[in-house]
Design a protein around this motif. Sequence first.
Motif, mmCIF file in Angstrom:
data_model
loop_
_atom_site.group_PDB
_atom_site.id
_atom_site.type_symbol
_atom_site.label_atom_id
_atom_site.label_comp_id
_atom_site.label_asym_id
_atom_site.label_seq_id
_atom_site.Cartn_x
_atom_site.Cartn_y
_atom_site.Cartn_z
ATOM 1 N N GLY A 121 0.815 -1.210 0.000
ATOM 2 C CA GLY A 121 0.000 0.000 0.000
ATOM 3 C C GLY A 121 0.850 1.262 0.000
ATOM 4 N N ASP A 122 0.342 2.311 -0.602
ATOM 5 C CA ASP A 122 1.049 3.587 -0.639
ATOM 6 C C ASP A 122 0.980 4.266 0.726
ATOM 7 N N GLY A 123 2.010 5.036 1.010
ATOM 8 C CA GLY A 123 2.050 5.754 2.274
ATOM 9 C C GLY A 123 1.085 6.931 2.298
ATOM 10 N N GLY A 124 0.644 7.273 3.492
ATOM 11 C CA GLY A 124 -0.284 8.394 3.640
ATOM 12 C C GLY A 124 0.430 9.734 3.600
ATOM 13 N N HIS A 125 -0.314 10.786 3.272
ATOM 14 C CA HIS A 125 0.248 12.130 3.194
ATOM 15 C C HIS A 125 0.319 12.759 4.585
ATOM 16 N N GLY A 126 1.376 13.492 4.828
ATOM 17 C CA GLY A 126 1.479 14.280 6.050
ATOM 18 C C GLY A 126 0.743 15.596 5.911
ATOM 19 N N ASN A 127 0.713 16.359 7.003
ATOM 20 C CA ASN A 127 -0.076 17.586 6.955
ATOM 21 C C ASN A 127 0.539 18.638 6.043
ATOM 22 N N ALA A 128 1.828 18.490 5.681
ATOM 23 C CA ALA A 128 2.413 19.451 4.743
ATOM 24 C C ALA A 128 1.758 19.339 3.372
ATOM 25 N N HIS A 129 1.213 18.184 3.067
ATOM 26 C CA HIS A 129 0.583 17.981 1.765
ATOM 27 C C HIS A 129 -0.739 18.725 1.667
#
Length: 435
Positions: A121-129
């Motif tokens: 699975g792809d990694g989740g985005h952090g809040n910078a995204h």
Amino acid sequence: MKFLDQAKVFLKSGDGGPGAVAFRREKFIEFGGPDGGDGGRGGDVIIEAADGLNTLIDYRYKQHFKAQRGHHGMGSNRNGARGEDVVLRVPVGTQILDETQETVLCDLTEAGQRRVFLRGGDGGHGNAHFKTPTNRAPRKFHPGWPGQEQWVWLRLKLIADAGLLGLPNAGKSTFLAATTAAKPKIADYPFTTLAPNLGVVRAGDEEFVIADIPGLIEGAHEGHGLGDRFLGHVERSRILLHLIDGTADDVVASYRTIRNELVAYGGNLADKLEVIGLNKADALLDEEIEEKKAALEEASGAEVMVLSGATGQGVKQVLYRLLTVIKESKAEEPEVIHAPATRSIPRPPVGQKLPDDGEMQWDDETGEWVGGEEDNLEAEDFEEDDLEEASLEEGEDLDSEELDGDSDEALDGDEPEGEEDGSDDDTDGTSRHGA
């Protein structure tokens, strides 16, 4: 080492790592803003065909394989590390089938072949995204995408150019030992061979691989004897050598017994080219040889070769006949023959016998025999007309779907033509059934 040709395993790729929620906190920087990094991607499930392996025994004691999940993101816009892959090393010729054993998901026929079977699975985005001109301090993040998971069957189908078939004590192991450097067990009792054997045959300046499987008996498709599960190891062969014990009282019945089991098994076995050999000729009189050979030729519609694996009589002619057909088949189809998906029902535990009334069946979910009202092991009954068709006179078509509804379409092929140097016989003795 114990021979194991099928195993059921659970595979799961790694989940993606979660993104981070972080803000830049640094002296003299009043509005640092969000700097949470993304999570790492989960590891993949990779299946590799390894040279030197010839059994799936490693998957008998471990059935669950899970790749590592991706690492979480961190502040300062640091992305998480990728999860480690899990690699399953299997023998060359292994098929990966779905849980129902009806669909081939992957077929590894070459050493070193690698397939990414389940992607992480792809990694989740952090809040910078999620920073926007109107939302400069988001506290939103993504937990990451889940990996894939699946129960699959690993089934080994040995890669050989020719396959040996016959009833128990037909002389298959003796023939293999006489023509190759293999050392199969040979004894004067049935089911001496309990696992398939491979040997390299040298005929003149050419070589080919031949596979010997345990003998079949009547009702093998219903689980009698050792069953028909080992027939999968000759599905990739280009030609079959059907050995018949010449000392048997009824050689025609022996021939038809094996043919009926091939039809009931399904796949493409009933349609493969076949060389029929009347074995153990050293124990027969000339009159008996002529009588039994004529009966077999009438029942099969093809020439019957007389041989003796113990003394070497007629063995060289049989090898050149096999080599001729194999070379012609490779010229038409150079790649390894991809065997169809054939359902294989495991045998009951050693020492246990299934009741005849069908009160037990094999449960793929639990991997054990359970009680039931229907008997999944029972195949459709053969009619007398069908048994007569199983004699397969040359030129007749064999409708295997009527006899076995689960059978796949057979591989099409043409009758081999021509003659190989060094062979005393032409290829008319090679019969194709149902082509």
